[in-house]
Design a protein around this motif. Structure first.
Motif, mmCIF file in Angstrom:
data_model
loop_
_atom_site.group_PDB
_atom_site.id
_atom_site.type_symbol
_atom_site.label_atom_id
_atom_site.label_comp_id
_atom_site.label_asym_id
_atom_site.label_seq_id
_atom_site.Cartn_x
_atom_site.Cartn_y
_atom_site.Cartn_z
ATOM 1 N N PRO A 4 0.832 -1.201 0.000
ATOM 2 C CA PRO A 4 0.000 0.000 0.000
ATOM 3 C C PRO A 4 0.870 1.256 0.000
ATOM 4 O O PRO A 4 1.949 1.277 0.599
ATOM 5 C CB PRO A 4 -0.791 -0.114 1.302
ATOM 6 C CG PRO A 4 -0.799 -1.572 1.617
ATOM 7 C CD PRO A 4 0.498 -2.124 1.092
ATOM 8 N N TRP A 45 -6.289 5.183 10.581
ATOM 9 C CA TRP A 45 -5.753 4.844 9.255
ATOM 10 C C TRP A 45 -6.890 4.741 8.247
ATOM 11 O O TRP A 45 -7.704 3.827 8.325
ATOM 12 C CB TRP A 45 -5.029 3.505 9.303
ATOM 13 C CG TRP A 45 -3.771 3.526 10.104
ATOM 14 C CD1 TRP A 45 -3.672 3.460 11.472
ATOM 15 C CD2 TRP A 45 -2.443 3.627 9.598
ATOM 16 N NE1 TRP A 45 -2.354 3.514 11.841
ATOM 17 C CE2 TRP A 45 -1.575 3.609 10.712
ATOM 18 C CE3 TRP A 45 -1.895 3.718 8.314
ATOM 19 C CZ2 TRP A 45 -0.192 3.682 10.590
ATOM 20 C CZ3 TRP A 45 -0.522 3.793 8.177
ATOM 21 C CH2 TRP A 45 0.309 3.773 9.303
ATOM 22 N N VAL A 47 -8.085 3.783 4.566
ATOM 23 C CA VAL A 47 -7.591 2.946 3.469
ATOM 24 C C VAL A 47 -8.619 2.960 2.342
ATOM 25 O O VAL A 47 -9.810 2.705 2.572
ATOM 26 C CB VAL A 47 -7.365 1.483 3.924
ATOM 27 C CG1 VAL A 47 -6.764 0.660 2.789
ATOM 28 C CG2 VAL A 47 -6.484 1.424 5.168
ATOM 29 N N TRP A 76 -3.138 7.898 5.712
ATOM 30 C CA TRP A 76 -3.911 7.491 4.539
ATOM 31 C C TRP A 76 -3.085 6.492 3.734
ATOM 32 O O TRP A 76 -1.979 6.824 3.299
ATOM 33 C CB TRP A 76 -4.245 8.724 3.702
ATOM 34 C CG TRP A 76 -5.034 8.461 2.443
ATOM 35 C CD1 TRP A 76 -5.583 7.283 2.041
ATOM 36 C CD2 TRP A 76 -5.360 9.420 1.428
ATOM 37 N NE1 TRP A 76 -6.237 7.446 0.846
ATOM 38 C CE2 TRP A 76 -6.111 8.734 0.452
ATOM 39 C CE3 TRP A 76 -5.091 10.771 1.250
ATOM 40 C CZ2 TRP A 76 -6.596 9.370 -0.695
ATOM 41 C CZ3 TRP A 76 -5.571 11.406 0.124
ATOM 42 C CH2 TRP A 76 -6.316 10.712 -0.839
ATOM 43 N N ALA A 77 -3.621 5.303 3.573
ATOM 44 C CA ALA A 77 -2.949 4.275 2.774
ATOM 45 C C ALA A 77 -3.830 3.900 1.584
ATOM 46 O O ALA A 77 -5.046 3.776 1.717
ATOM 47 C CB ALA A 77 -2.676 3.040 3.633
ATOM 48 N N SER A 121 -2.016 -7.386 1.346
ATOM 49 C CA SER A 121 -2.047 -5.967 1.729
ATOM 50 C C SER A 121 -2.437 -5.812 3.187
ATOM 51 O O SER A 121 -1.949 -4.917 3.883
ATOM 52 C CB SER A 121 -3.042 -5.210 0.853
ATOM 53 O OG SER A 121 -2.546 -5.151 -0.455
ATOM 54 N N LEU A 125 -0.502 -3.795 6.132
ATOM 55 C CA LEU A 125 -1.131 -2.718 6.913
ATOM 56 C C LEU A 125 -1.059 -3.032 8.406
ATOM 57 O O LEU A 125 -0.800 -2.153 9.225
ATOM 58 C CB LEU A 125 -2.590 -2.536 6.491
ATOM 59 C CG LEU A 125 -2.797 -1.849 5.137
ATOM 60 C CD1 LEU A 125 -4.236 -2.009 4.650
ATOM 61 C CD2 LEU A 125 -2.436 -0.370 5.236
ATOM 62 N N LEU A 137 -11.920 1.796 6.624
ATOM 63 C CA LEU A 137 -11.824 1.202 5.289
ATOM 64 C C LEU A 137 -12.946 1.732 4.395
ATOM 65 O O LEU A 137 -14.092 1.823 4.837
ATOM 66 C CB LEU A 137 -11.931 -0.316 5.405
ATOM 67 C CG LEU A 137 -10.945 -0.976 6.379
ATOM 68 C CD1 LEU A 137 -11.333 -2.434 6.628
ATOM 69 C CD2 LEU A 137 -9.533 -0.878 5.816
ATOM 70 N N THR A 142 -11.885 -2.559 -0.138
ATOM 71 C CA THR A 142 -11.197 -2.769 1.143
ATOM 72 C C THR A 142 -11.960 -3.667 2.110
ATOM 73 O O THR A 142 -11.440 -3.985 3.191
ATOM 74 C CB THR A 142 -10.980 -1.424 1.873
ATOM 75 O OG1 THR A 142 -12.264 -0.907 2.257
ATOM 76 C CG2 THR A 142 -10.277 -0.409 0.993
#
Ligand code: UDP
Length: 406
Positions: A4, A45, A47, A76-77, A121, A125, A137, A142
């Motif tokens: 990511p 986080w 995503v 932010w991923a 992924s 994470l 998410l 996601t």
């Protein structure tokens, strides 16, 4: 396919909203204090699956900098997966809108691809996050991360930006595919009450419409000379008296670019009315594999138009390498519009509609999905209840162009 990507979030000052909101701003300050306390020692986080192009990227790009400046550690991923994975998730996205998309299946093979992709992924994470962090998410790409994040000791929010007014078999098949994952989340966020799925734990449900940022490069005030200079860069040079109808959208069949072009053939007979369709350059949006094909279809349809109509239609694939520049182009186009069109066949919630309204542009849009909450028909725009009703769109646009005071 790759790890990511972490997108930088430069903070933006929250207190710029004071001038806009007056006393109501105090509420924002209070919430910021509560958030700082509640999230002390934890990160949130976010995503999703693209850093550019489309509503979710727009939302994160503009809102997360304020969360930062409120003193909450926000990251932010962005998932970087294979084309095959994004073909599958686009199929799920289309189905959630009640549309069959590429017509492909959602069976055990697809589930295996979905899970094995997200396992890689998800593990990456989980390595980045600390136990007790919140992972937020976005959208179907996601959803399969939910169980992995739970196992890693994270608090999990899953937010769905997509929905359909009256779910049929097609939408339900996508819910059934995703439900085993999302049911494990701690909280579930939908844009509208109508979009809530059956079979989810009601105590976890939250409703939250998306928002736009009045201070972002896309929405900030631009003077007429600046608008003109930017439009020149875009390549739109039309005399001031030309009436311009503009739709800004990703190249997606659910935005119906071909239907918009068809309006020129008999439904907008005035030769002084031009139509502009603008969207991201097709390679610019990684999680939207159909973009390139839909742009090609729109170009072919433009080529095939009778010359007198073709001269009134303008297609722009806007550069995406510099997001500020792209936003300024969208801003200028929306400000140049005499009417902003959103001819979507389905729409979770149209940020483009809110962007148009913020700029005081009249909107003519399909009366579908979230747009029905955004536009008060006849008052803050005109809704055409059947999104395929070309005559209805033509009449609504002419009604506004013919009566500027309205
Ligand atoms: N957008 C953009 N550049 C483009 C085309 C679209 O920045 O070339 C933006 C548009 O201004 C809006 C977002 O992408 O902010 C689209 O959000 P919307 O909710 O209208 O639709 P979605 O793409 O999420 O289906």
């Amino acid at each position: 396919m790759a790890k990511p990507e972490l997108v930088p979030i430069p903070p933006q000052p929250l207190d710029r909203f004071r001038a806009l909101l007056g006393d109501a701003y105090e509420e924002i300050e209070r919430v910021a204090v509560r958030a700082r306390e509640a999230f002390a020692g934890r990160a949130i986080w976010h995503v999703n699956s693209t850093a550019r192009g489309g509503g979710v990227a727009e939302l994160l790009q503009s809102m997360l900098p304020y969360v930062r400046s409120a003193g909450v550690d926000t990251r932010w991923a962005v998932l970087r997966e294979s084309a095959e994975f994004f073909r599958l998730t686009k199929r799920i996205h289309n189905r959630l809108h009640g549309n069959d998309g590429d017509g492909g299946p959602l069976g055990e093979e697809e589930r295996a691809l979905y899970e094995s992709t997200l396992r890689r992924s998800g593990e990456e994470l989980a390595r980045l996050c600390q136990r007790g962090d919140v992972i937020y998410l976005h959208d179907p790409q996601t959803a399969g991360l939910v169980p992995i994040a739970k196992r890693a000791g994270l608090k999990v929010v899953w937010r769905c930006h997509v929905g359909v007014d009256r779910p049929e078999e097609t939408a339900r098949s996508a819910w059934d595919f995703l439900r085993p994952y999302v049911a494990q989340a701690d909280a579930l966020v939908f844009s509208r009450r109508q979009y809530l799925w059956e079979g989810l734990d009601e105590s976890k449900l939250w409703l939250m419409p998306p928002v736009i940022d009045p201070f972002s490069p896309k929405n900030r005030e631009l003077g007429p000379e600046t608008v003109e200079a930017i439009l020149k860069e875009v390549g739109l040079a039309l005399p001031a008296e030309t009436k311009v109808v503009i739709q800004v959208s990703r190249w997606d069949r659910l935005k119906d670019p071909l239907g918009a072009l068809a309006l020129l053939d008999g439904h907008l007979p005035d030769p002084a009315v031009h139509l502009v369709l603008a969207g991201p350059e097709a390679s610019g949006v990684a999680d939207d594999p159909e973009g390139q094909r839909v742009l090609a279809e729109a170009s072919a349809a433009w080529q095939g138009m009778a010359p007198e109509h073709r001269g009134r239609a303008h297609l722009f694939a806007l550069p995406m390498d510099d997001l500020e520049e792209n936003a300024a182009m969208v801003n200028a186009l929306q400000r140049r519009a005499d009417v902003i069109l959103q001819k979507s066949l389905a729409e979770g919630f149209g940020l483009t509609v809110a962007e148009a309204m913020w700029k005081r542009r009249p909107v003519v849009a399909s009366g579908v999905g979230g747009i029905k909450d955004q536009v008060a028909d006849g008052e803050t725009g005109i809704l055409v209840s059947d999104p395929r009703d070309l005559a209805g769109f033509g009449a609504a646009i002419e009604a506004i162009l013919g009566d500027p005071a309205r």
